[in-house]
Structures are given as C-alpha cells and as structure tokens.
Enzyme design. Structure first.
Site, mmCIF file in Angstrom:
data_model
loop_
_atom_site.group_PDB
_atom_site.id
_atom_site.type_symbol
_atom_site.label_atom_id
_atom_site.label_comp_id
_atom_site.label_asym_id
_atom_site.label_seq_id
_atom_site.Cartn_x
_atom_site.Cartn_y
_atom_site.Cartn_z
ATOM 1 N N ARG A 6 0.810 -1.272 -0.089
ATOM 2 C CA ARG A 6 0.048 0.055 0.123
ATOM 3 C C ARG A 6 0.860 1.297 -0.109
ATOM 4 N NH1 ARG A 6 -5.370 1.624 0.414
ATOM 5 N NH2 ARG A 6 -6.033 -0.552 0.724
ATOM 6 N N GLU A 60 -9.988 5.194 6.914
ATOM 7 C CA GLU A 60 -8.409 5.686 6.828
ATOM 8 C C GLU A 60 -8.075 7.230 6.098
ATOM 9 O OE1 GLU A 60 -7.922 1.722 5.297
ATOM 10 O OE2 GLU A 60 -6.191 1.528 6.589
#
Ligand code: MOS
Length: 752
Positions: free
Chosen positions: A304, A706
C-alpha cells in the site's frame, strides 16, 4: 441518526471482552515476555514460578499440540519463542493462575538465561546486512531517464517518519471457554475473527469448525487488532484446552505497549524532477520499511505504501522501490492508512523541498500536479473522477484560502516571537484490500415472525459506527424503522470465512452483502403481498412499513405481511454474498485496477508557534472531504475529526524512541505523548464535496475510516512553515514527528 452504541458507551453499559461475566472456575493468563531484543535462550527455569501461589501451570512451545506458528502471510512467527528471541516483548510462555495478579507475581520468578546477540533497530542497517523479511518490490511507470532529462529542476532528499502506538482504549484480550466434544468458544477483541479462528485451529491441531470466535465490539483497534489480537486469543485457547477451564487473557497496558507492534517507521530517499511550469515530470523513491522481527502484515502494508507514493498527484514517470527490513523490534503492523500515510508523507516532503529551493509556495506545486479524470496512476489504474481538483477548488472557494494566507502573512509581519504557518493537504486513498481475494463478505439475515430483524455480518464494530450504518442499510432496503433491526455479534459460526474489518472496507463489503440478503427476502415478501392483494409483484412496494400498490397505500403493514409470509411457509432467512467486481492486480507486472474507487479531499491548516518555547497549537483544520453520498454524516464527520487528531499525533507528538538494545523507552503514557484536547485543532470544519458517490460504495456512501488520517500530514508542513518564518536558515530536514523539542532546536539552529 446517532451511533447506536452512544448510550451504552456513555453509561458504561457497552460490553467488552473483560466485561463478559466470568464463569465459575475461570483461570487467568499472563504471558512471559522476552527481556532481550536478540538472544539465544540457553536455559528457562520455571520451577520457582510453578510453585508460586495460585499457579495452575505454565505453557510453552513444547505444550503446543499443533503448529507453533501464527504468521498469517508468511510462516515466520512462532507463538512462543523456543531457542532464540528476536525482540523485547516476544512471548516465550504463558502463565495460568487462579487470578491475574498471582500470574503477574509468578512471572517475576521465571528465570531465563540469555546469550545476547547483535541487535538491529535501524532499517537501513538491516537492509545493508541483507536482513529483509521478504523480497523488495518496485512499482514503476514511464521512462525515468527521459523523465529526469526533461526536467528543469531536480532535487534530492531524505524523509523519515516514525512509528505510532495504537493506544486503543481497550487493550488486547480474549476469553476462551471450552465446550463439549473438544470445541472451544473464544471471545476476542479482534478485527479479524476468522484469522483468530484459523490460527487457533492451526496451533491446537483442530479443524476450524471446532473453534467459534465471537466479537461484540472493540474498544478501539485502528489496525492494531487486525493481526495482533491473535496471539493472545491462541494462548487463552491453548490453556482452556489444556486445563478444561475457561481462561481469560487481558493484557495490562504496560505489556500491551511493549509486546505488540505499531505503525511502521520508514526511512526514505527521494528524487523529484520538475519543469519550469512546476509540473512534476519524474519521481523516484526508495523506502526502507522498519518491519520488526517478523513479517506480520508488512508485505501488504509495504504494497500500500507503493500504491500511495504519488498521493493525489499525476506523475508520468515514477519509480518506487521498497524494502521490508528485519529488525529486533516487535513486528510492526497495520495502523490506520496501512502504509499509505508513510508513502504520502515522502511525496509531500519532496514537494516541500522543491518548493523551498525554488522559492515558491508548496501549494503552487501541489495545485499544478493534482490528478484528474483520465490520468493514470503509476500502478495502471485510470483516475475516474475530477474529485482531487474539485476538492482543491472547493476548499479555496469555501474557506477562502487566499484570505487565510494574507491573514497569516499579516500576522507574521507584526509578530516577532509568535509565528503562524499555513499549509494545504490534498489526499487520495484507494479503497479495497490490495489483495483482491479478500474483497468479499457475507451477511445472514433473519426476519422473525413478529417483523423484527436480526442481522449478522462479518463486520466488527470498533467504535467506527459500522453497525449503525449496517442497521441503516437493512432499514432502507426493507423500508422499516431502524428499531426493528438488531445487529448481532460478529461470530464465525453464523458468518464464516470473513475478511478482517480493515482497509476502510467494513461498511462497503458487509453492507453490500447485507443489501443482497435483504433484497432476496424483500422479493419474497413482495410476492406474498402481491398474492394477498391480488395484483402483480411489479406494482408492490413497501414504504415506511406499509405495502403500496403503485402509489396507493394499502391496509397491509409490515408486521402483518411478515406473519402471513411465515404462515405461508416462506423462507424468511437469507445469506447474502458479495465479492467486489472490477478489481484485479497483476503482481508480476505491478499493474492493474486494485481499487474499487478512490477517496479524495483537501484540508487547509493553520498553526501558531510560540518561538520562545517551541510549543504550538493547531488553529484550524478546514476540510472539503469526498464522502460520496454519506449514509451517516454524523458518524462520517466523527471519523474525520478523530482521524485528523490521530494524524496530528503521528506527525507532531508521538515519538517511539528505542535505545540501541532494542528497548522501547517511550513505554508508558507518561513517556509517550498522545494527542489530547489541547493538541486537537481549535477548529475542525468538514464540508462534504458535492458528488453523487460511486455505485460500488455502499448506497454510494464512500469508505471513511482511513483517508482523513492523512490530513494530519498537513499540520506537520504548516508547522514547518511557521518555523521557517522565524528562522529562514533552519537546517530542519524531514524527520517526523516534529515534536516540540525538535521545533525548539530548529528555531535556533543555523545552516552549517
Ligand atoms: Mo486497518 S490499518 O486496514 O486494520
């Protein structure tokens, strides 16, 4: 609609693992933890501890009936260390006693002889020694040579970001209860009930169906319970199996801080090239992820990071390489943003560095390079919206950025020892587990004969409000009052093979599965209604608990319809299964379409810095955020506010300091500074970007957990600007967190 847990939380009636009433005979477990960061265990003497008051037994690797292995992605993590320890806090055994304090007292009597080995805490040192947890990866796009040749300016630098301790209010914990025929029921404070179930099965040598994991809610997690709730649940299960008694293991805060992993610190080298129009032509970055002593979730987190190294910008030529470095620290793990923030921090540092050298404001470069519809991300996916630019423009329009900027400039002209700083932080975050197979979920719905509804899904409530959103989904599909809907605990026996509640995807995946299940039942009810009312199903709808024929209400209401359907022996239960369409990723090419959609936004931040003391306040964080068509703006704004404050903590306050022996020095809340009400911005204003929202988000309401965390990065750069207002000569580099100590030094340091 309010979060359905609000009442329970403020009255203290919400139930967490440690609140579950204990069964008679319950035993208590405390882990024995390594006191050395890297050593051979030459001898472990348990005899004194075993004789201590209240001790039932001490279990170690030799007592494991199955595999001594809890590594999820890579099998590199024993439940209990055997002959070698790799970090301080690594479990070597577990003490079982009649009460928690007896176990803690006995722990002092465990004697372990260590032969100490070299300790590595720095990821770059680990990389130089070839100590990697798994092979490095490179994401590349375009032509780097040509990219840099086309540039008018090239700048290089270093950017480091620190780790972050989760400080969930509820520490890690589990309660394992033996059932008949070898089975176990395990209550766990975990984001991943199936991970816990599967790992217990592996360590105990049992099939998964013997293990039932149940989760009511978590008192916070933030990623810290995606993987790292597991070990403690396995220990409780192991002891419950061995002693045929219920066993509870709740970590004390001091053990939790030392023994569990945190956000990964990263150290990075960057090279950025721009043309005269401030277009970024090329960006090269090498990232050294401090992985700690075992892989844990590091492969996915590193991935990520590589996805998010260009944040909200379009850059035609990109090369990003990441190394996951093995160090003698507790395995670093998931934390809100999952490696994304660490990648985004570096590009923001590179832009700030270029801007400072060029004598332009950072925002000029940011604005020139925002990604737009049709641009390709460096991993191959094509940007499908104008939302990065729209958020930026709406921020300037709604919050009058130019006026705020001149106010800051005026203030700085008239104040010598107090300075203000301003920055803008755009964000872009991809939604989906980057591991495509994980993007699926199930929901089990029962409509009871009285018209009430029970909903089970794989989603774990951890304070983020997912249960409230799921209740809204069911209520909307059936068009009934939310009071008819009950959210059941998350339980592996009712909903199996779940992905963890993580990657901001809990509401999307489980909500879609729930929508499917509810729609199936709704169709059957409509068919029943059509028969009862002697019409065709196409004319039937249910609105606000009433059956309609076309636009005409009938006498038939929800409760009566359900009862009739029950008497007609209609199936009033359903399992919905959802697997995200469209997404794919080819790891051999590092290209694909990994994300269902992206979440965008932009924040305007101002801070005030006391240049005598080095202390500062965040005046305001004003945000335009891409919620899509929010299901619940109260919950979503709450997520933004919490994320902003947590991001400020990561970037400016929270400092994980270790000594050279691998000891965490900041090992308590008196030494590790987390944000409080004083470090929160005086103003947080969030306005939604007006969009329709994507079909693939639950009811077009985008994931929110997030993405807003990264607005906190803007506070760091605002603060940096304030420092530079006072001391333009400051040698201050890019090394987060920017703590008051660092700020004070930077205010008075000169170059050379
Ligand atoms: Mo979250 S950091 O994806 O558990």
């Amino acid at each position: 609609m309010k979060n359905i847990d609000t009442g329970g939380h403020v009255t203290g009636r919400s139930v967490y693992v440690d609140d579950i009433p204990e069964l008679t005979g319950t035993l208590h477990a405390v882990p024995v933890l390594s006191e050395k960061a890297h050593a051979l265990i030459s001898k472990m003497d348990l005899t004194q501890a075993e004789k201590a008051k209240g001790i039932i037994g001490i279990l170690a690797a030799k007592d494991i009936p199955g595999e001594n292995q809890i590594g999820g992605i890579l099998p590199d993590e024993p439940l209990f260390a055997t002959d070698e320890v790799h970090y301080i806090g690594q479990p070597v055994a577990v003490i079982i006693a009649t009460d928690h304090f007896a176990a803690r007292d006995a722990r002092k009597l465990v004697k372990i002889d260590y032969e100490e080995l070299d300790v590595i805490t720095d990821p770059r040192v680990a990389q130089q020694k070839g100590q990697l947890l798994f092979p490095p990866r490179t994401f590349a796009n375009g032509d780097m040579d040509k990219g840099f040749t086309d540039c008018d300016y090239i700048f290089e630098g270093l950017a480091d970001s620190g780790g972050q301790e989760h400080i969930y209010i509820e520490t890690q914990g589990s309660y394992a209860v033996p059932q008949e025929n070898n089975n176990l029921k395990v209550f766990s404070s975990t984001q991943g009930p199936t991970v816990v179930q599967k790992t217990i099965a592996r360590v105990l040598g049992l099939p998964m169906h013997c293990i039932e994991v149940d989760v009511t809610r978590l008192g916070g997690a933030f990623g810290g319970k995606e993987d790292q709730a597991t070990a403690w649940a396995v220990m409780a299960a192991l002891a419950a199996k061995r002693f045929h008694k219920p066993v509870k293991l709740i970590l004390d805060r001091d053990d939790d801080i030392v023994a569990t992993g945190k956000r990964h610190p990263y150290s990075s080298d960057f090279r950025i090239g721009l043309d005269k129009d401030l277009k970024i032509k090329a960006f090269e970055v090498t990232l050294y992820q401090n992985g700690g002593a075992a892989a844990d979730l590091s492969p996915a987190i590193m991935e990520r990071t590589l996805f998010h190294v260009t944040n909200a910008y379009y850059i035609p030529n990109v090369k990003a390489t990441a190394y996951s470095c093995k160090t003698n620290l507790a395995p670093f793990t998931a934390f809100r943003g999952f490696g994304g923030p660490q990648g985004m921090y570096v590009i923001e540092a590179a832009i700030a560095h270029a801007a400072a050298r060029l004598g332009v404001d950072k925002s000029e470069i940011q604005q020139q390079n925002l990604i737009d519809k049709g641009d390709q991300f460096h991993y191959g996916q094509v940007c499908d919206s104008h939302n990065a630019r729209k958020s930026w423009e709406e921020l300037h329009h709604h919050f009058n950025v130019e006026k705020a900027r001149s106010a800051v400039n005026d203030f700085n002209k008239t104040h010598r020892f107090v300075k203000k700083g301003l920055s803008i932080m755009p964000i872009c975050f991809g939604i989906s587990f980057t591991k495509t197979p994980m993007n699926n979920a199930r929901a089990l719905v029962h409509v009871y004969q009285d018209g009430s509804v029970g909903v089970s899904t794989g989603a774990v409530e951890m304070g983020q409000g997912v249960n409230t959103k799921l209740m809204q989904v069911a209520a909307r599909v059936f068009s009934v009052n939310t009071s008819r809907i009950k959210l059941e605990t998350t339980n592996t026996t009712r909903v199996a093979n779940t992905s963890p509640t993580a990657a901001s995807s809990g509401a999307d995946l489980n909500g879609k599965a729930l929508q499917i299940a509810c729609n199936e039942i709704l169709q059957r009810l409509k068919k029943e209604a059509a028969e009862l009312l002697k019409t065709e199903i196409v004319h039937i709808s249910i609105r606000n608990e009433k059956v309609y024929i076309d636009d005409q209400p009938t006498e038939l209401a929800w409760e009566a319809l359900v009862e009739k359907a029950f008497l007609s022996r209609i199936k009033l239960s359903e399992v919905g299964h959802y697997a995200t369409p469209v997404i794919h990723f080819d790891k051999t090419k590092e290209k694909g379409h990994p994300f269902t959609y992206h979440v965008y936004g932009a924040a305007l931040i101002t801070v005030t810095l006391d240049c005598i003391k080095g202390i500062y306040e965040t005046d305001s964080v004003q945000i335009v955020h891409d919620f899509g068509n929010s299901l619940n703006l109260t919950i979503d704004k709450g997520q933004v506010e919490g994320a902003v404050v947590q991001g400020i903590g990561w970037m400016t306050l929270e400092e994980l300091t270790y000594d050279q022996n691998g000891h965490l020095l900041a090992d308590s809340l008196s030494k590790y500074k987390i944000p409080d009400v004083y470090s929160a911005p005086k103003v947080i204003e969030t306005i939604p970007l007006v969009t329709n929202g994507p079909e693939l988000a639950i009811m077009k309401s985008k994931a929110v957990g997030e993405p807003p965390f990264m607005y906190g990065i803007g506070v760091y750069f605002a603060l940096r600007n304030a420092v530079r207002e006072f001391n333009p000569e400051t040698p201050l580099g890019y090394n987060a967190p920017l703590t008051p100590e660092k700020v004070l030094l930077a205010l008075y340091d000169k170059k050379g």
